[in-house]
Design a protein around this motif. Structure first.
Motif, PDB file in Angstrom:
ATOM      1  N   VAL A  95      21.358 -39.429   4.342  1.00 44.21           N
ATOM      2  CA  VAL A  95      22.400 -40.022   3.504  1.00 44.21           C
ATOM      3  C   VAL A  95      23.450 -38.964   3.180  1.00 44.21           C
ATOM      4  O   VAL A  95      23.203 -37.758   3.278  1.00 44.21           O
ATOM      5  CB  VAL A  95      21.815 -40.586   2.185  1.00 44.21           C
ATOM      6  CG1 VAL A  95      20.872 -41.747   2.451  1.00 44.21           C
ATOM      7  CG2 VAL A  95      21.100 -39.493   1.399  1.00 44.21           C
ATOM      8  N   LYS A  96      24.636 -39.411   2.801  1.00 42.46           N
ATOM      9  CA  LYS A  96      25.699 -38.487   2.416  1.00 42.46           C
ATOM     10  C   LYS A  96      25.527 -38.089   0.956  1.00 42.46           C
ATOM     11  O   LYS A  96      25.002 -38.849   0.153  1.00 42.46           O
ATOM     12  CB  LYS A  96      27.067 -39.139   2.620  1.00 42.46           C
ATOM     13  CG  LYS A  96      27.353 -39.486   4.074  1.00 42.46           C
ATOM     14  CD  LYS A  96      28.712 -40.165   4.220  1.00 42.46           C
ATOM     15  CE  LYS A  96      28.978 -40.507   5.682  1.00 42.46           C
ATOM     16  NZ  LYS A  96      30.287 -41.188   5.862  1.00 42.46           N
ATOM     17  N   GLY A  97      26.002 -36.901   0.632  1.00 42.79           N
ATOM     18  CA  GLY A  97      25.876 -36.463  -0.753  1.00 42.79           C
ATOM     19  C   GLY A  97      26.764 -35.274  -1.063  1.00 42.79           C
ATOM     20  O   GLY A  97      27.295 -34.616  -0.159  1.00 42.79           O
ATOM     21  N   ARG A  98      26.970 -35.030  -2.356  1.00 41.14           N
ATOM     22  CA  ARG A  98      27.723 -33.875  -2.831  1.00 41.14           C
ATOM     23  C   ARG A  98      27.010 -33.286  -4.035  1.00 41.14           C
ATOM     24  O   ARG A  98      26.353 -33.996  -4.813  1.00 41.14           O
ATOM     25  CB  ARG A  98      29.147 -34.273  -3.235  1.00 41.14           C
ATOM     26  CG  ARG A  98      30.021 -34.665  -2.084  1.00 41.14           C
ATOM     27  CD  ARG A  98      31.421 -35.023  -2.552  1.00 41.14           C
ATOM     28  NE  ARG A  98      32.097 -33.865  -3.145  1.00 41.14           N
ATOM     29  CZ  ARG A  98      33.322 -33.925  -3.656  1.00 41.14           C
ATOM     30  NH1 ARG A  98      33.992 -35.075  -3.662  1.00 41.14           N
ATOM     31  NH2 ARG A  98      33.878 -32.848  -4.163  1.00 41.14           N
ATOM     32  N   GLU A  99      27.163 -31.964  -4.176  1.00 38.66           N
ATOM     33  CA  GLU A  99      26.568 -31.290  -5.326  1.00 38.66           C
ATOM     34  C   GLU A  99      27.608 -31.178  -6.433  1.00 38.66           C
ATOM     35  O   GLU A  99      28.695 -30.644  -6.234  1.00 38.66           O
ATOM     36  CB  GLU A  99      26.078 -29.891  -4.929  1.00 38.66           C
ATOM     37  CG  GLU A  99      25.310 -29.198  -6.046  1.00 38.66           C
ATOM     38  CD  GLU A  99      24.683 -27.889  -5.602  1.00 38.66           C
ATOM     39  OE1 GLU A  99      24.476 -27.015  -6.472  1.00 38.66           O
ATOM     40  OE2 GLU A  99      24.409 -27.746  -4.398  1.00 38.66           O
ATOM     41  N   ASP A 104      27.866 -30.036 -10.521  1.00 39.80           N
ATOM     42  CA  ASP A 104      27.242 -29.405 -11.696  1.00 39.80           C
ATOM     43  C   ASP A 104      25.745 -29.187 -11.494  1.00 39.80           C
ATOM     44  O   ASP A 104      24.930 -29.444 -12.394  1.00 39.80           O
ATOM     45  CB  ASP A 104      27.476 -30.265 -12.946  1.00 39.80           C
ATOM     46  CG  ASP A 104      28.951 -30.388 -13.299  1.00 39.80           C
ATOM     47  OD1 ASP A 104      29.704 -29.446 -12.990  1.00 39.80           O
ATOM     48  OD2 ASP A 104      29.343 -31.423 -13.871  1.00 39.80           O
ATOM     49  N   GLY A 105      25.384 -28.732 -10.303  1.00 40.56           N
ATOM     50  CA  GLY A 105      23.978 -28.430 -10.033  1.00 40.56           C
ATOM     51  C   GLY A 105      23.151 -29.629  -9.640  1.00 40.56           C
ATOM     52  O   GLY A 105      21.970 -29.476  -9.288  1.00 40.56           O
ATOM     53  N   MET A 106      23.717 -30.832  -9.679  1.00 44.18           N
ATOM     54  CA  MET A 106      22.981 -32.040  -9.287  1.00 44.18           C
ATOM     55  C   MET A 106      23.490 -32.534  -7.940  1.00 44.18           C
ATOM     56  O   MET A 106      24.692 -32.479  -7.668  1.00 44.18           O
ATOM     57  CB  MET A 106      23.159 -33.154 -10.329  1.00 44.18           C
ATOM     58  CG  MET A 106      22.574 -32.851 -11.691  1.00 44.18           C
ATOM     59  SD  MET A 106      22.672 -34.302 -12.781  1.00 44.18           S
ATOM     60  CE  MET A 106      24.457 -34.570 -12.815  1.00 44.18           C
ATOM     61  N   VAL A 107      22.585 -33.015  -7.091  1.00 45.76           N
ATOM     62  CA  VAL A 107      22.966 -33.596  -5.805  1.00 45.76           C
ATOM     63  C   VAL A 107      23.098 -35.099  -5.969  1.00 45.76           C
ATOM     64  O   VAL A 107      22.135 -35.788  -6.316  1.00 45.76           O
ATOM     65  CB  VAL A 107      21.936 -33.264  -4.709  1.00 45.76           C
ATOM     66  CG1 VAL A 107      22.299 -33.965  -3.413  1.00 45.76           C
ATOM     67  CG2 VAL A 107      21.851 -31.753  -4.488  1.00 45.76           C
ATOM     68  N   ILE A 108      24.311 -35.601  -5.753  1.00 43.42           N
ATOM     69  CA  ILE A 108      24.578 -37.029  -5.860  1.00 43.42           C
ATOM     70  C   ILE A 108      24.664 -37.601  -4.447  1.00 43.42           C
ATOM     71  O   ILE A 108      25.512 -37.192  -3.654  1.00 43.42           O
ATOM     72  CB  ILE A 108      25.906 -37.304  -6.593  1.00 43.42           C
ATOM     73  CG1 ILE A 108      25.940 -36.558  -7.929  1.00 43.42           C
ATOM     74  CG2 ILE A 108      26.107 -38.801  -6.785  1.00 43.42           C
ATOM     75  CD1 ILE A 108      24.822 -36.970  -8.887  1.00 43.42           C
ATOM     76  N   THR A 109      23.778 -38.535  -4.107  1.00 44.44           N
ATOM     77  CA  THR A 109      23.780 -39.122  -2.769  1.00 44.44           C
ATOM     78  C   THR A 109      24.419 -40.507  -2.801  1.00 44.44           C
ATOM     79  O   THR A 109      24.381 -41.210  -3.818  1.00 44.44           O
ATOM     80  CB  THR A 109      22.347 -39.239  -2.214  1.00 44.44           C
ATOM     81  OG1 THR A 109      21.564 -40.069  -3.076  1.00 44.44           O
ATOM     82  CG2 THR A 109      21.702 -37.862  -2.100  1.00 44.44           C
ATOM     83  N   VAL A 110      25.008 -40.883  -1.665  1.00 43.75           N
ATOM     84  CA  VAL A 110      25.717 -42.158  -1.548  1.00 43.75           C
ATOM     85  C   VAL A 110      25.286 -42.842  -0.257  1.00 43.75           C
ATOM     86  O   VAL A 110      25.302 -42.227   0.813  1.00 43.75           O
ATOM     87  CB  VAL A 110      27.245 -41.941  -1.533  1.00 43.75           C
ATOM     88  CG1 VAL A 110      27.974 -43.271  -1.374  1.00 43.75           C
ATOM     89  CG2 VAL A 110      27.703 -41.229  -2.794  1.00 43.75           C
ATOM     90  N   GLN A 144      25.767 -45.798   2.754  1.00 48.33           N
ATOM     91  CA  GLN A 144      26.893 -46.424   3.427  1.00 48.33           C
ATOM     92  C   GLN A 144      27.218 -47.775   2.823  1.00 48.33           C
ATOM     93  O   GLN A 144      28.386 -48.165   2.723  1.00 48.33           O
ATOM     94  CB  GLN A 144      26.601 -46.571   4.924  1.00 48.33           C
ATOM     95  CG  GLN A 144      27.770 -47.109   5.741  1.00 48.33           C
ATOM     96  CD  GLN A 144      29.008 -46.223   5.647  1.00 48.33           C
ATOM     97  OE1 GLN A 144      28.923 -45.015   5.813  1.00 48.33           O
ATOM     98  NE2 GLN A 144      30.161 -46.834   5.362  1.00 48.33           N
ATOM     99  N   SER A 145      26.198 -48.511   2.386  1.00 46.11           N
ATOM    100  CA  SER A 145      26.426 -49.827   1.774  1.00 46.11           C
ATOM    101  C   SER A 145      27.258 -49.689   0.500  1.00 46.11           C
ATOM    102  O   SER A 145      28.090 -50.556   0.191  1.00 46.11           O
ATOM    103  CB  SER A 145      25.094 -50.509   1.467  1.00 46.11           C
ATOM    104  OG  SER A 145      24.322 -49.701   0.564  1.00 46.11           O
ATOM    105  N   GLU A 146      27.056 -48.599  -0.248  1.00 45.84           N
ATOM    106  CA  GLU A 146      27.838 -48.379  -1.463  1.00 45.84           C
ATOM    107  C   GLU A 146      29.292 -48.065  -1.117  1.00 45.84           C
ATOM    108  O   GLU A 146      30.224 -48.491  -1.811  1.00 45.84           O
ATOM    109  CB  GLU A 146      27.236 -47.240  -2.282  1.00 45.84           C
ATOM    110  CG  GLU A 146      25.848 -47.545  -2.840  1.00 45.84           C
ATOM    111  CD  GLU A 146      25.238 -46.345  -3.546  1.00 45.84           C
ATOM    112  OE1 GLU A 146      24.943 -46.462  -4.756  1.00 45.84           O
ATOM    113  OE2 GLU A 146      25.059 -45.298  -2.895  1.00 45.84           O
ATOM    114  N   LEU A 147      29.510 -47.309  -0.040  1.00 44.15           N
ATOM    115  CA  LEU A 147      30.876 -47.020   0.401  1.00 44.15           C
ATOM    116  C   LEU A 147      31.577 -48.283   0.849  1.00 44.15           C
ATOM    117  O   LEU A 147      32.762 -48.479   0.586  1.00 44.15           O
ATOM    118  CB  LEU A 147      30.847 -45.994   1.541  1.00 44.15           C
ATOM    119  CG  LEU A 147      30.343 -44.597   1.180  1.00 44.15           C
ATOM    120  CD1 LEU A 147      30.203 -43.747   2.437  1.00 44.15           C
ATOM    121  CD2 LEU A 147      31.282 -43.915   0.197  1.00 44.15           C
ATOM    122  N   ASP A 148      30.844 -49.166   1.536  1.00 46.81           N
ATOM    123  CA  ASP A 148      31.433 -50.427   1.995  1.00 46.81           C
ATOM    124  C   ASP A 148      31.809 -51.319   0.817  1.00 46.81           C
ATOM    125  O   ASP A 148      32.796 -52.061   0.882  1.00 46.81           O
ATOM    126  CB  ASP A 148      30.453 -51.170   2.908  1.00 46.81           C
ATOM    127  CG  ASP A 148      30.235 -50.444   4.236  1.00 46.81           C
ATOM    128  OD1 ASP A 148      31.116 -49.635   4.610  1.00 46.81           O
ATOM    129  OD2 ASP A 148      29.203 -50.681   4.882  1.00 46.81           O
TER     130      ASP A 148
END
Length: 320
Positions: A62-66, A68-74, A76-80
């Protein structure tokens, strides 16, 4: 049959035209595999968990970004879900003159085609109306998880869609050139000679005349190595022109361009016409009675003046 890579609709005003999106170009670049040097062992890339060292399946990524020290994943269904228009519409918001768009904004070209025969009438209506007005439709749409700014434009038989860069994606050339770019101004004589060279080399745009010679050389390289022959090295690139020699290089280029122009005509000249401004050439052409001089380019003016002058000198010699 080309593969459809997107299905949706073009909207302008209250008119909706269902269309499909197709790639307008294809890449002929030679593809190579990767091998370990000195062996025939293929090199493969794997998706590996950097903590465990284990390979991870594509569907488990899955895609994600860090943040403030937390990894937030996203997913594809959420992007759509948040994609404007559910990624299925090309909404034309305004029409602009094609000539107003700087070529630096153009990114990639696609063809648009109606999804059914019954939609050819509104499709051709939009295409012909834009063609006659030289207007392109500016719109945004989402493709493969990314929103694009686009220009829908009319070709002779189809609608094309060009993806465009957004304004904040275009780099300012001033940041690259710096102050030196505006301070190094050419002299009037240099500009005149450079203009002469460009006009002498001018011609019509015929894309069929240009071929991918590099790909052909790569194919030849592989073929020669397969037959055990040493590949032939290409000529070395020309050395940069020294600023001190710029005027002389321009002069030689002008002479070379003249020789290759108009079937490599040669004309005896008692003076160097490149020293004259275009206004002076036009005045000389007027004195010589040359017709159509107002529509001639500089290079054509030089040829006409030279030919008329040499003709006058020949008549004078016969009379004497």
């Amino acid at each position: 049959m080309p593969r459809k890579i997107w299905t949706g609709s073009i909207n302008f005003g209250l008119v909706t035209i269902p269309v499909g999106l197709y790639a307008a170009t294809e890449d002929h670049t030679i593809q190579f595999h990767q091998y370990e040097r000195g062996t025939t062992d293929r090199i493969r890339y794997k998706r590996v968990n950097e903590r465990t060292g284990e390979e991870v399946g594509y569907n488990d990524i899955v895609k994600g970004r860090e943040i403030d020290g937390m990894v937030i994943t996203v997913d594809q269904s959420e992007l759509d879900e948040i994609a404007p228009g559910r990624s299925r519409t090309i909404d034309i918001t305004t029409f602009v003159d094609l000539d107003e768009i700087d070529p630096v904004f153009f990114q990639k070209t696609y063809w648009l085609a109606p999804n059914s025969k019954e939609h050819f009438r509104p499709y051709n209506l939009l295409r012909r109306a834009m063609h006659e007005t030289n207007q392109v439709g500016i719109a945004t749409f989402v493709l493969r998880g990314k929103q694009y700014l686009t220009a829908v434009r009319a070709e002779d038989s189809a609608l094309a869609l060009n993806t465009l860069f957004f304004a904040d994606e275009i780099r300012d050339p001033g940041e690259i050139l710096g102050e030196a770019g505006s301070s190094a101004a050419p002299s009037d004589k240099e500009l005149q000679m450079a203009t002469t060279i460009i006009e002498s080399m001018s011609g019509e745009w015929t894309p069929e005349e240009y071929q991918d010679t590099y790909t052909a050389r790569v194919e030849k390289l592989v073929e020669e190595k397969a037959q055990g022959r040493a590949p032939e090295a290409a000529e070395a690139p020309p050395q940069p022109t020294d600023v001190i020699d710029l005027t002389e290089a321009l002069r030689r280029s002008v002479d070379q361009a003249r020789q290759g122009r108009a079937g490599k005509k040669t004309s005896a000249r008692s003076e160097d016409l490149s020293e004259l401004s275009k206004a002076e050439l036009e005045d000389r052409a007027k004195q010589l009675g040359i017709r159509g001089r107002s529509k001639m380019k500089r290079a054509e003016l030089e040829d006409a003046v030279a030919e008329a002058s040499s003709g006058g000198r020949r008549r004078a010699r016969k009379a004497s």
